[in-house]
Design a protein around this motif. Structure first.
Motif, short mmCIF file in Angstrom:
data_model
loop_
_atom_site.label_atom_id
_atom_site.label_comp_id
_atom_site.label_asym_id
_atom_site.label_seq_id
_atom_site.Cartn_x
_atom_site.Cartn_y
_atom_site.Cartn_z
N THR A 1 0.83 -1.19 0.00
CA THR A 1 0.00 0.00 0.00
C THR A 1 0.87 1.25 0.00
N ALA B 1 0.43 -5.77 -5.63
CA ALA B 1 -0.74 -5.14 -5.02
C ALA B 1 -0.35 -3.86 -4.28
N GLY B 2 -1.04 -2.77 -4.63
CA GLY B 2 -0.82 -1.48 -3.98
C GLY B 2 0.35 -0.68 -4.53
N THR C 1 2.66 1.33 -7.45
CA THR C 1 2.47 2.17 -8.63
C THR C 1 3.82 2.58 -9.19
N GLY D 1 -2.14 -7.88 -9.09
CA GLY D 1 -2.62 -7.64 -7.74
C GLY D 1 -3.51 -6.41 -7.70
N GLN D 2 -4.29 -6.34 -6.64
CA GLN D 2 -5.24 -5.24 -6.49
C GLN D 2 -4.50 -3.91 -6.44
N ASN D 3 -4.94 -2.97 -7.27
CA ASN D 3 -4.39 -1.62 -7.36
C ASN D 3 -2.93 -1.57 -7.79
N ALA D 4 -2.45 -2.59 -8.50
CA ALA D 4 -1.10 -2.56 -9.09
C ALA D 4 -1.19 -1.81 -10.42
#
Length: 164
Positions: free
Chosen positions: A100, A124-125, A127, A149-152
């Motif tokens: 995150t 995930a998380g 950027t 992954g989520q929000n990658a």
């Protein structure tokens, strides 16, 4: 990690300047700063005691031939960056951005697998933002990127070339 003020191709390990030239170099634009993560070395940027660099970390030019790990709430800003830029490195260079708030901002381009093999994972998380990206830029060089992954996210504001 090694920092040098010489062009990428020269890989200067020692740089000695005396007299008026030293003052001129010290006053030079910080964009000339160069950072090398040599093969076998690892840099970790996050908000834990394991962090090997300040968070956020602004590197200027960056060449990763070892391992760069940007973890939770870690932030790195670099200009043009090569993941896998040393032809003599025995193993692929590795960059990982996950957790995150993990963020890698490139003010220029990102080469993954430039002169030597390079791997980048955005988990995930994580950027990554760059103005352009090139994956596998030389003949016989393997560039591997996984964004999962989520929000990658790997966002290019320009061109993305695969197998340049």
């Amino acid at each position: 990690m090694q920092q040098a003020g010489a062009p990428r191709a020269s890989r200067v390990k020692r740089f000695i300047v005396t007299g008026p030239a030293l003052v001129a170099l010290m006053a030079a634009d910080q964009a000339l700063a160069q950072t090398f993560i040599d093969a076998g070395d690892q840099e970790i940027i996050d908000n834990t005691a394991q962090s090997t660099q300040p968070n956020p970390w602004d590197t200027g030019f960056l060449q990763v031939d070892g391992t760069l790990t940007i973890g939770e709430t870690g932030a790195v800003t670099s200009s043009i960056t090569y993941v896998g830029g040393d032809p003599a490195a025995a193993n692929p260079a590795v960059a990982s951005v996950a957790g995150t708030g993990a963020q890698w901002t490139l003010t220029d381009g990102l080469f993954v697998g430039d002169i030597n093999d390079g791997d980048m994972t955005v988990g995930a998380g994580g950027t990554v933002t760059s103005s352009y990206g090139i994956v596998g830029s030389s003949d016989g060089v393997l560039g591997t990127v996984e964004v999962a992954g989520q929000n990658a996210l790997w966002e290019n504001t320009g061109t993305l070339s695969i197998g340049n």
